[in-house]
Design an enzyme around this catalytic site. Structure first.
Site, mmCIF file in Angstrom:
data_model
loop_
_atom_site.group_PDB
_atom_site.id
_atom_site.type_symbol
_atom_site.label_atom_id
_atom_site.label_comp_id
_atom_site.label_asym_id
_atom_site.label_seq_id
_atom_site.Cartn_x
_atom_site.Cartn_y
_atom_site.Cartn_z
ATOM 1 N N CYS A 231 19.017 43.271 36.830
ATOM 2 C CA CYS A 231 18.170 44.445 37.083
ATOM 3 C C CYS A 231 16.988 44.523 36.117
ATOM 4 C CB CYS A 231 19.000 45.722 37.028
ATOM 5 S SG CYS A 231 19.984 45.931 35.520
ATOM 6 N N ASN A 232 17.221 44.271 34.839
ATOM 7 C CA ASN A 232 16.114 44.286 33.869
ATOM 8 C C ASN A 232 15.111 43.180 34.170
ATOM 9 O OD1 ASN A 232 17.207 46.410 32.252
ATOM 10 N ND2 ASN A 232 18.588 44.944 31.289
#
Length: 347
Positions: free
Chosen positions: A150-151
């Site tokens: 996600c990052n």
């Protein structure tokens, strides 16, 4: 045509978000859900919000249980997907929401994760600019997909347009992220207790140690950066889900703000799930809660001649489960937006 679906790791946050979206997908039929220590219990005991799936029981996570489905989503801890996926046939579409198949470099895997390297699969961020177009082109018709970190996907989507357009100096990229703790899963750790996190902001993975760094650099190289370098600092904040990533980089000489805005808007023109906001507007995490949407605000800081790109995503949707299902749609040649929403939840 309806595709039969199994979700492994269904009792966790990512598995639960996969199921929430899949429950309303017109072309997918959820037949099997599996877990580790929670096997043998009703799914609804772990996800009371998934009322339409209350009939499902969690089974053991093994290849025999997952075999026989058209599509298998793996929402397992890193190091657990490789062995299982290797036992599933080529007639099964497997989407790994863990880290096992994201990295093309075995040495990067060894340095940041350790353990046996399982190889790389096509990367599931369809909108990501790459040198010869978009990453979605690599997903059509495949039977293996690595969903993103996600990052990593938030930072990559934020800055890749500037790299692809040749506008920025990629040797000095800086990213600072505000991150909700759901991205770390349900494991019981002191850092994630409410007493520790509420009213607090906690940096982690500081000083080049975060496991998403090689994934980000891999994405930026794919966008055209010959030798990118990034200072990456995530900060846990007291929101259950969401990422607000602020990414900056120096501009090359004589690049104008008009060129910058044109590069970003052109890169994502026509994309349903990645949208560039009007000049002077910047996203909030609440704007994308529950949606498969990445909102980007971009400007130039003239005092230091740096581009500033700010992106907001829901880490469990566009950051994980939504990206996985969007990529599965592409692989199966379904309409890419099927079962996915651009609308968030407010207040």
């Amino acid at each position: 045509m309806s595709y039969s679906v199994a979700v492994a790791g269904a009792s966790g946050y990512a598995g639960g978000e996969l199921l929430r979206i899949l429950a309303d997908h017109p072309d997918f039929e959820i037949r099997t859900v599996t877990a580790g220590s929670n096997a043998g219990s009703p799914l609804v005991d772990h996800h009371p919000h998934l009322r339409s799936l209350a009939h499902l029981m969690l089974q053991e996570t093994d290849a025999a249980t997952l075999a026989g489905h058209d599509v298998v989503f793996l929402a397992l801890p890193h190091g657990a997907s490789g062995a299982i996926s290797s036992q599933l046939g080529d007639d099964v579409l497997v989407i790994d929401c863990g880290a096992d198949h994201r990295l093309a470099s075995a040495s990067d895997w060894a340095a940041f994760y350790g353990g046996e390297y399982a190889g790389s699969w096509p990367y599931g961020v369809p909108e990501l600019p790459v040198e010869d177009g978009k990453q979605r082109d690599a997903l059509v018709g495949v039977n293996r997909i690595a969903a993103p970190g996600c990052n990593a996907s938030s930072v990559s989507l934020a800055i890749a347009p500037g790299i692809a357009a040749g506008l920025i100096d990629d040797s000095d990229i800086v990213a600072v992220l505000a991150v909700g703790p759901s991205g770390a899963g349900k494991s019981l750790k002191t850092t994630y207790l409410a007493a520790e996190l509420l009213g607090n902001a906690v940096p982690y993975g500081v000083g080049g140690t975060h496991r998403h760094i090689p994934e980000i650099l891999q994405n930026l190289r794919a966008a055209g950066a010959p030798n990118p370098a990034i200072s990456f600092t995530p900060v846990l904040v007291p929101m259950s889900r969401g990422i607000l990533a602020t990414v900056t980089a120096p501009l090359k000489p004589d690049v104008t703000v008009e060129q910058v805005r044109a590069a970003w808007t052109d890169a994502y023109s026509g994309e349903p799930f990645v949208q560039v906001l009007p000049a002077g507007r910047f996203p909030r995490t609440s704007d994308v809660l529950g949606a498969n949407t990445a909102l980007i605000g971009v400007t130039v800081d003239p005092a230091v001649n740096r581009v500033v790109a700010i992106v907001a995503i829901d880490n469990l949707v566009k950051g994980t489960a939504g990206a996985a299902i969007q990529s599965a749609n592409i692989a199966l040649e379904l309409p890419e937006t099927t079962g996915l929403s651009v609308n968030g939840v407010a207040p």
